[in-house]
Write a protein that holds these residues in place. Structure first.
Motif, short mmCIF file in Angstrom:
data_model
loop_
_atom_site.label_atom_id
_atom_site.label_comp_id
_atom_site.label_asym_id
_atom_site.label_seq_id
_atom_site.Cartn_x
_atom_site.Cartn_y
_atom_site.Cartn_z
N GLY A 294 -26.46 -56.74 -75.33
CA GLY A 294 -26.67 -57.85 -74.32
C GLY A 294 -27.72 -57.32 -73.41
O GLY A 294 -28.36 -58.18 -72.69
N ILE A 295 -27.53 -55.97 -72.88
CA ILE A 295 -28.44 -55.54 -71.98
C ILE A 295 -29.84 -55.62 -72.52
O ILE A 295 -31.00 -55.81 -72.05
N VAL A 296 -29.99 -55.12 -73.77
CA VAL A 296 -31.22 -55.00 -74.45
C VAL A 296 -31.88 -56.37 -74.63
O VAL A 296 -33.27 -56.49 -74.61
N ASP A 297 -31.02 -57.44 -75.12
CA ASP A 297 -31.88 -58.39 -75.57
C ASP A 297 -32.04 -59.45 -74.49
O ASP A 297 -32.26 -60.70 -74.53
N GLY A 298 -31.50 -58.99 -73.30
CA GLY A 298 -31.68 -59.95 -72.00
C GLY A 298 -30.35 -60.99 -71.97
O GLY A 298 -30.53 -61.78 -70.64
N THR A 299 -29.43 -60.96 -72.65
CA THR A 299 -28.09 -61.79 -72.26
C THR A 299 -27.43 -61.27 -71.00
O THR A 299 -27.14 -62.09 -70.24
N ILE A 300 -27.52 -59.96 -70.79
CA ILE A 300 -26.84 -59.52 -69.67
C ILE A 300 -27.88 -59.26 -68.47
O ILE A 300 -28.97 -58.58 -69.11
N ASP A 301 -27.90 -59.59 -67.43
CA ASP A 301 -29.04 -59.80 -66.70
C ASP A 301 -28.93 -58.65 -65.49
O ASP A 301 -30.01 -58.26 -64.95
N ALA A 302 -27.79 -58.16 -65.23
CA ALA A 302 -27.52 -56.73 -64.36
C ALA A 302 -26.56 -55.94 -64.81
O ALA A 302 -25.47 -56.32 -65.45
N ILE A 303 -26.52 -54.82 -64.08
CA ILE A 303 -25.41 -53.82 -64.25
C ILE A 303 -25.03 -53.56 -62.86
O ILE A 303 -25.74 -53.35 -61.87
N ALA A 304 -23.54 -53.56 -62.64
CA ALA A 304 -23.20 -53.37 -61.42
C ALA A 304 -22.02 -52.37 -61.29
O ALA A 304 -21.50 -51.93 -62.32
N THR A 305 -22.06 -51.80 -60.22
CA THR A 305 -20.99 -50.52 -60.22
C THR A 305 -19.44 -51.03 -59.98
O THR A 305 -18.85 -50.32 -60.65
N GLY A 306 -19.48 -52.18 -59.32
CA GLY A 306 -17.85 -52.67 -59.47
C GLY A 306 -17.10 -51.65 -58.28
O GLY A 306 -16.06 -51.33 -58.45
N HIS A 307 -18.14 -50.77 -57.56
CA HIS A 307 -17.61 -49.82 -56.65
C HIS A 307 -16.28 -50.23 -55.73
O HIS A 307 -16.36 -51.11 -55.03
#
Length: 424
Positions: A294-307
């Motif tokens: 999903g990251i590669v094809d653009g389905t996933i827009d962001a990565i979050a830490t969830g800190h």
């Protein structure tokens, strides 16, 4: 006096730049960028040869615990952790003692963030009063006080009618509504993902359906209302596929995944490390593979830490009694580059999911590394190895699943508003 970042490989999704350049900074702005443009500029020089120079990172999900739980983290220590990880913007999310449901609370965080001054501390306003899921918070007042989006933290608005109303009202203010998708009844008492591992451990599991059912509901509500929906911390392959299909239909939806879910699976909890008790729980290898796709094809827009800082009181107990969550601001970039290398994710794509992607979720422009842009950037050494030690963690809490592990890649400098705010 100018500051020159010399000879680093610039990777900037906003402009498409991916080559060795100099960056000249003056009065908080980038005044020039290009090959050798800093050679004759007088001023301080940061030698970035062999390093990557990235736009300052943005994190959509940082639980900073202030006000209310300062024994776990506060805005000062969260800001220090952010810049140690290359982040120049973080979005403070609501959590238990920090519901973020009044203008006063929003203003406090904004004011304290500016006073600390290490990075931009943005805030998410709560969807409902007290995170109780009963009464909508006053979105207009929260936005006026500084809220950049609406979020219920790690709780789901279980009342579908209320969630519809939240989405409808958000359209009036242009605010994105973040949804943490987990059905509270299906997940009640769950400790890990439901499946073989939960059976082996003898722990109650959380089924994939707990997430996927809420994702389906919220996508339907977003389609009905035309509102901007952001699905945060997705963990299941079925959720990713639903988002992919919704985007194809034109639904205004975006999504993020957590850093830990890109490098750990449910099998890692077999050792009962409470720092791997997360919300959502770690899932199967095939789910992790779907998140990365999903990251590669653009389905996933962001990565979050969830800190999510938790003190020793919440973590140094049995797995079943431990609170969920792990810190992640300081280690996120190194982990993401390891994931990129392991799974052949292009560097530009990974950087985009940490910079312009999250900014776009909030509807905020991201100027990137261009002449005239605010000078927020990160100098990253992808070849440096370091072992994560609790003495080097700058967060107040030390609940990192990477403790004792060696990571490849180190943030060497973080520059915010033209100032060096972190040096390794």
């Amino acid at each position: 006096m100018s500051l020159v970042v010399r000879g680093g490989k610039v990777i900037d999704p906003a402009s498409g730049k991916q080559e060795v350049m100099d960056i000249v900074i003056q009065d908080g702005r980038i005044t020039d960028i290009g090959p050798d443009v800093g050679a004759k500029v007088e001023g301080d020089v940061i030698d970035a040869q062999g390093r990557l120079v990235l736009p300052g990172l943005t994190d959509l999900r940082a639980h900073i615990r202030e006000p209310g739980e300062e024994y776990k983290e506060d805005i000062d220590t969260a800001s220090k952790a952010a810049v140690a990880g290359g982040f120049t913007s973080i979005v403070a999310n609501a959590s238990g003692a920090t519901p973020m449901d009044t203008p006063e609370m929003i203003e406090h965080v904004v004011r304290r963030g500016r006073a600390v001054g290490l990075c931009e501390v943005l805030t998410a306003g709560s969807i409902t009063v007290g995170l109780k899921g009963e009464l909508l918070a006053e979105a207009a007042s929260l936005q006026k006080a500084g809220a950049v989006c609406l979020s219920e933290g790690v709780r789901t608005v279980s009342n579908a009618r209320l969630m519809r109303s939240a989405l409808e009202y958000s359209c009036d203010f242009g605010l994105t509504v973040m949804s943490y998708a987990c059905d509270s009844d299906l997940s009640k008492g769950g400790q890990v993902s439901e499946g073989l591992v939960s059976t082996q451990l003898g722990l109650l599991g959380i089924p994939h359906a707990a997430e996927e059912a809420v994702v389906a509901r919220d996508l339907a509500l977003a389609e009905l209302t035309g509102a901007r929906l952001h699905l945060t911390q997705l963990s299941c392959a079925g959720s990713v596929e639903q988002v992919r299909q919704a985007k194809a239909r034109g639904v205004k939806v975006s999504a993020d995944v957590g850093v830990n879910h890109l490098c750990f699976t449910e099998k890692h909890v077999l050792g009962f490390d409470t720092n791997l008790k997360l919300a959502p729980p770690l899932r199967r290898a095939q789910d992790q593979k779907a998140l990365i796709a999903g990251i590669v094809d653009g389905t996933i827009d962001a990565i979050a830490t969830g800190h999510a800082p938790q003190s020793i009181l919440e973590k140094d107990v049995t797995f079943g009694r431990a609170s969920t969550g792990a810190i992640g601001l300081q280690t996120a970039l190194a982990v993401c580059f390891e994931v990129a290398q392991k799974h052949q994710v292009p560097e530009m794509t990974m950087v985009e999911r940490l910079t312009t992607g999250p900014a776009s979720v909030l509807g905020r422009p991201h100027a990137g590394l261009n002449k005239g842009a605010q000078a927020n950037l990160t100098v990253f050494n992808p070849d440096e190895e370091w072992t994560v030690k609790d003495t080097e963690i700058v967060s107040k809490s030390k609940n990192s699943p990477f403790l004792g592990k060696t990571l490849h890649g180190l943030v060497e400098k973080t520059i915010f508003d033209g100032r060096v705010v972190y040096s390794s």
